[in-house]
Design a protein around this motif. Sequence first.
Motif, PDB file in Angstrom:
ATOM      1  N   GLY A 247       0.812  -1.314   0.118  1.00 42.54           N
ATOM      2  CA  GLY A 247       0.130   0.051   0.083  1.00 42.54           C
ATOM      3  C   GLY A 247       0.859   1.226   0.038  1.00 42.54           C
TER       4      GLY A 247
ATOM      5  N   CYS B 213       1.242   4.079  -3.117  1.00 41.00           N
ATOM      6  CA  CYS B 213       0.897   5.478  -2.711  1.00 41.00           C
ATOM      7  C   CYS B 213       1.888   6.374  -3.146  1.00 41.00           C
TER       8      CYS B 213
ATOM      9  N   TYR C 243       0.798   7.855   3.312  1.00 43.64           N
ATOM     10  CA  TYR C 243       1.427   6.934   4.285  1.00 43.64           C
ATOM     11  C   TYR C 243       2.631   7.412   5.047  1.00 43.64           C
TER      12      TYR C 243
END
Length: 138
Positions: free
Chosen positions: A53, A57, A123
Motif C-alpha cells: 500500500g 501510494c 502513508y
Amino acid sequence: MTKIEKVLYTGRTHTNGGRDGAARSDDTQLDVRLSPPGSGKPGTNPEQLFAAGWSACFIGALGLAAGKRKIRLPAETAIDAEVDLGTAGDAYFLQARLNVSLPGIEPDVARALIDEAHQTCPYSKATRGNIDVVLALV
C-alpha cells in the motif's frame, strides 16, 4: 493533527482471526488469507500489505511531484519496499525502507522527487516521527 475537510475515499475491510485469519474488502476486490511472517502457512501478512500500500501510494506522490516539474515518470518506476516487524524490550515496532528506482532521471532530480513525494504521500505522513524510515534511490 490535521482534520480532513473532504473525504475522497474510504477503504473498508472486515478482518477476523488476526494474523491467522482473513481480510476482505466490502467490494470483494481484496480477499486475502493472513498468516504470521515466517510461519510457512499460506497467506500474506500485515507487513507485506502495508509495504504494498505504501509503495503504491508513494509512486502516486512521485507522479504528482514529477508533474509539477513537467517531468514524465518512467514506465519502469518501481519501489522495493521493506517493512520490518521487530521488538525493543517487550514492545513491538515497525521500521521501513523504500528503495526507489527512477531509471533515466538524473540522480539530483530523482532525489528531489523522492523528497517531495515523502512530504505529500499520506502513508509517509502517517509514519513520520513514528517509525524509522529510510528512502534510497537505487
